[in-house]
Design a protein around this motif. Structure first.
Motif, mmCIF file in Angstrom:
data_model
loop_
_atom_site.group_PDB
_atom_site.id
_atom_site.type_symbol
_atom_site.label_atom_id
_atom_site.label_comp_id
_atom_site.label_asym_id
_atom_site.label_seq_id
_atom_site.Cartn_x
_atom_site.Cartn_y
_atom_site.Cartn_z
ATOM 1 N N SER A 1 5.299 60.310 75.278
ATOM 2 C CA SER A 1 6.334 59.684 76.103
ATOM 3 C C SER A 1 7.689 60.338 75.801
ATOM 4 O O SER A 1 8.159 60.304 74.662
ATOM 5 C CB SER A 1 6.390 58.177 75.794
ATOM 6 O OG SER A 1 7.617 57.646 76.221
ATOM 7 N N THR B 1 10.626 59.456 76.780
ATOM 8 C CA THR B 1 11.667 58.463 76.479
ATOM 9 C C THR B 1 11.622 58.108 74.987
ATOM 10 O O THR B 1 12.656 58.017 74.319
ATOM 11 C CB THR B 1 11.475 57.191 77.334
ATOM 12 O OG1 THR B 1 10.107 56.804 77.266
ATOM 13 C CG2 THR B 1 11.861 57.421 78.763
ATOM 14 N N ILE B 2 10.410 57.949 74.494
ATOM 15 C CA ILE B 2 10.266 57.626 73.065
ATOM 16 C C ILE B 2 10.625 58.851 72.221
ATOM 17 O O ILE B 2 11.320 58.739 71.206
ATOM 18 C CB ILE B 2 8.833 57.124 72.768
ATOM 19 C CG1 ILE B 2 8.654 55.743 73.428
ATOM 20 C CG2 ILE B 2 8.570 57.060 71.257
ATOM 21 C CD1 ILE B 2 7.370 55.038 73.117
ATOM 22 N N LYS C 1 3.081 47.709 78.338
ATOM 23 C CA LYS C 1 2.463 49.038 78.363
ATOM 24 C C LYS C 1 0.957 48.918 78.151
ATOM 25 O O LYS C 1 0.158 49.593 78.799
ATOM 26 C CB LYS C 1 3.088 49.910 77.260
ATOM 27 C CG LYS C 1 2.787 51.381 77.396
ATOM 28 C CD LYS C 1 3.428 52.174 76.293
ATOM 29 C CE LYS C 1 4.796 52.670 76.663
ATOM 30 N NZ LYS C 1 5.411 53.528 75.633
ATOM 31 N N TRP D 1 8.458 55.668 86.130
ATOM 32 C CA TRP D 1 8.509 55.528 84.679
ATOM 33 C C TRP D 1 7.426 56.435 84.077
ATOM 34 O O TRP D 1 6.303 56.493 84.575
ATOM 35 C CB TRP D 1 8.299 54.067 84.265
ATOM 36 C CG TRP D 1 8.327 53.884 82.775
ATOM 37 C CD1 TRP D 1 9.249 54.396 81.920
ATOM 38 C CD2 TRP D 1 7.395 53.162 81.987
ATOM 39 N NE1 TRP D 1 8.946 54.028 80.629
ATOM 40 C CE2 TRP D 1 7.819 53.266 80.648
ATOM 41 C CE3 TRP D 1 6.235 52.422 82.278
ATOM 42 C CZ2 TRP D 1 7.131 52.677 79.597
ATOM 43 C CZ3 TRP D 1 5.555 51.830 81.241
ATOM 44 C CH2 TRP D 1 6.007 51.960 79.916
ATOM 45 N N TYR E 1 11.542 44.188 84.317
ATOM 46 C CA TYR E 1 13.021 44.062 84.376
ATOM 47 C C TYR E 1 13.485 42.907 85.264
ATOM 48 O O TYR E 1 14.662 42.833 85.633
ATOM 49 C CB TYR E 1 13.648 45.389 84.856
ATOM 50 C CG TYR E 1 13.413 46.505 83.876
ATOM 51 C CD1 TYR E 1 14.155 46.593 82.701
ATOM 52 C CD2 TYR E 1 12.413 47.451 84.091
ATOM 53 C CE1 TYR E 1 13.916 47.593 81.771
ATOM 54 C CE2 TYR E 1 12.160 48.453 83.165
ATOM 55 C CZ TYR E 1 12.918 48.523 82.014
ATOM 56 O OH TYR E 1 12.667 49.505 81.088
HETATM 57 N N1 GLU Z 1 10.457 51.737 78.569
HETATM 58 C C1 GLU Z 1 11.467 52.198 77.680
HETATM 59 C C2 GLU Z 1 12.119 53.457 78.231
HETATM 60 O O1 GLU Z 1 11.831 53.843 79.339
HETATM 61 C C3 GLU Z 1 10.963 52.344 76.266
HETATM 62 C C4 GLU Z 1 10.291 53.637 75.918
HETATM 63 C C5 GLU Z 1 8.882 53.734 76.424
HETATM 64 O O2 GLU Z 1 8.141 52.770 76.241
HETATM 65 O O3 GLU Z 1 8.542 54.778 76.969
HETATM 66 O O4 GLU Z 1 12.950 54.020 77.577
#
Ligand code: GLU
Ligand code: PMP
Length: 387
Positions: A12, A14-15, A99, A123, A204
Motif C-alpha cells: 500500500s 499510502t502506508i 480493509k 483508493w 468516511y
Molecule cells: N486509508 C488510509 C489512507 O488512505 C490509511 C492507509 C491505508 O490503509 O492504506 O491513507
C-alpha cells in the motif's frame, strides 16, 4: 519460491509513504506529513473507558466469529438510525477493520475472470484485492471537471456480461467527493436489470461538511439487495488502531459463507475492541465525533484556499473525508517525481496521484493540526515557485 498471488501484490503506497515520513522524523529530519489517512485526534474517553472496563471484567476470551450479539445489535440499530438501512443481526459480520471487510467480500464473490468496475481515482487497496482474488479491474476514468464522479453513460459503457461488481466509495478517498441522492438514483437505474453487486465503502460517512450523506443501499429495495455495505470506526471515531470494521448484506447465505471463511482465518476480532465499539456506535461518542468533524471542516476550508492560491495548483473543494486531490500537472505531470521532490527538497510528505490511478495529482490529507497545515502549504508554495 513464493506464491504468484503474493508476489504480484503491491505494498500500500499510502502506508509506505506514511511509514517513510515517520522514520525520517524519528531520525530528526524536519518532515511535515500530510500522507496518512488517519485522524490526529485521540479516541474519545467514553470509548476508552468501555475498553478498560472490559479488561477489568475479564472480557478477554474468544467470542462468536461474527461479533458479540450486543455489538451486532448496535450496528443494526446504527444502520437503521443513520442510514435508513434495515439489516438484521444475521446480515452483519464484524471484521478486523474495513480493509478486512473488503478482503472478505472480494474473496467471497470474485472468481477468476470476473470484472469489477472501479471509478478512478480509487483508493489504493481495491485493485490489489481484486487482482488477489483473480478478478479483473475495469476502471472508469473520471475528471476534475465532473468532480471525479462517474456518469450513468460511463457506467453503461463499462458493463459487460462478465461484470460482477461496482465499487462505490462515498465520501471518496482520495477526492472527498460525495454522491448526491439524485446521482445514486441514476446509478441505481443503470444497474436495475443486471446481476451486478454494489460494494459500498462508507468509512468516511461521518465526515461530511456540505450536503448530506446518502447510503447507496437506501436508494431502493433493489439497491438494498444488491449492495454490500461496509463501514467501521477508524475514521469516524478516531479508532484506526483498534481494528474494527463491518459488512452488511441482505444475502444471509453470503454472510454465512464469510462467517465460515473468517472462522478459518481470523476467528473473531479483539474482544475488548468489540465492547468499546458498542459505545462508539450507540451515540455516546456523538459529541466527540461532531467536534472532530467541525475541526476537519475548518482545516478543509483553510487548506483549500491556500493551495488554490499557489500558481500551478488547483483543487476542488471536497464535500467530505479529509483529503484534497490537488492538480499539479502544470508543474509536473509525473506525480511520483513531484512527491519525491517535495519530500527531499522541502520535507513535505504527500501521496502521488499515480498511486490512486491518476497521474498529475497529489493527495494532501488534512487530518493534522492547522499550524502544520499552514507551514506545510508554505513549503509547497516555496517549491512550486522556486523548484
Ligand atoms: N486509508 C488510509 C489512507 O488512505 C490509511 C492507509 C491505508 O490503509 O492504506 O491513507
Ligand atoms: N476504505 C477506505 C476508502 C479507506 O480510506 C480506508 C482507510 N484505511 C479503509 C477502507 C480501511 O479502514 P480500516 O481498515 O482502518 O477500517
Amino acid at each position: 519460491m513464493y506464491s504468484n498471488r503474493i508476489s504480484n501484490l503491491s505494498e500500500s503506497i499510502t502506508i509506505a509513504i506514511s511509514t517513510l515520513a515517520r522514520e525520517l522524523k524519528s531520525q530528526g529530519k524536519d518532515i511535515l506529513s500530510f500522507s496518512a489517512g488517519e485522524p490526529d485526534f485521540d479516541t474519545p474517553q467514553v470509548v476508552k473507558d468501555a475498553a478498560i472496563k472490559a479488561i477489568n471484567e475479564g472480557f478477554t476470551k474468544y467470542t462468536a466469529v461474527a461479533g458479540i450479539p450486543e455489538l451486532l445489535e448496535a450496528i443494526s440499530t446504527k444502520l437503521k438510525r443513520d442510514n435508513h438501512l434495515e439489516y438484521s443481526t444475521k446480515e452483519i459480520i464484524v471484521n478486523s477493520g474495513a480493509k478486512h471487510s473488503l478482503f472478505n467480500v472480494f474473496q467471497a464473490l470474485i472468481d477468476v475472470g470476473d470484472e469489477v468496475i472501479i471509478p478512478c481515482p480509487y483508493w489504493v487497496t481495491y485493485p490489489e484485492l481484486v487482482t488477489f482474488s483473480g478478478g479483473k479491474n475495469i476502471f472508469i476514468q473520471t475528471t476534475q471537471e465532473n468532480n471525479f464522479k462517474i456518469t450513468k453513460d460511463q457506467l453503461k459503457t463499462a458493463l459487460t456480461p462478465k461484470t460482477k461488481m461496482l465499487v462505490l466509495t462515498t465520501p471518496s478517498n482520495p477526492t472527498g467527493m460525495v454522491y448526491s441522492k439524485a446521482e445514486l438514483e441514476e446509478i441505481a437505474a443503470v444497474l436495475k436489470d443486471t446481476n451486478v453487486w454494489v460494494l459500498s465503502d462508507e468509512i468516511y460517512e461521518k465526515l461530511v461538511y456540505d450536503g448530506t450523506f446518502v447510503s447507496p443501499g437506501s436508494i431502493s429495495q433493489d439497491m438494498l439487495e444488491r449492495t454490500i455495505t461496509i463501514n467501521g470506526l477508524s475514521k469516524a471515531v478516531a479508532m484506526t488502531g483498534w481494528r474494527m470494521g463491518y459488512l452488511a448484506s441482505k444475502d444471509q447465505k453470503l454472510v454465512k459463507l464469510i462467517n465460515s471463511f473468517q472462522s478459518q482465518s481470523l476467528s473473531n476480532i479483539n474482544s475488548i475492541t468489540q465492547k468499546a465499539a458498542i459505545v462508539g456506535l450507540n451515540g455516546s461518542a456523538d459529541k466527540d465525533i461532531e467536534t472532530m468533524r467541525l475541526a476537519f471542516k475548518e482545516r478543509r476550508d483553510f487548506a483549500c484556499e491556500k493551495l488554490n492560491a499557489i500558481k500551478g495548483l488547483s483543487v476542488n473543494k471536497p464535500d467530505g473525508a479529509f483529503y484534497l486531490f490537488v492538480h499539479c500537472a502544470e508543474i509536473s505531470k509525473d506525480s511520483m517525481q513531484f512527491c519525491k521532490d517535495l519530500l527531499e527538497k522541502v520535507g513535505v510528505a504527500v501521496i502521488p496521484g499515480i498511486g490512486f490511478g491518476m497521474d498529475g495529482y497529489f493527495r494532501f490529507s488534512f487530518a493534522t493540526d492547522l499550524k502544520s497545515i499552514e507551514k506545510g502549504i508554505q513549503r509547497i508554495a516555496e517549491y512550486c515557485t522556486k523548484g
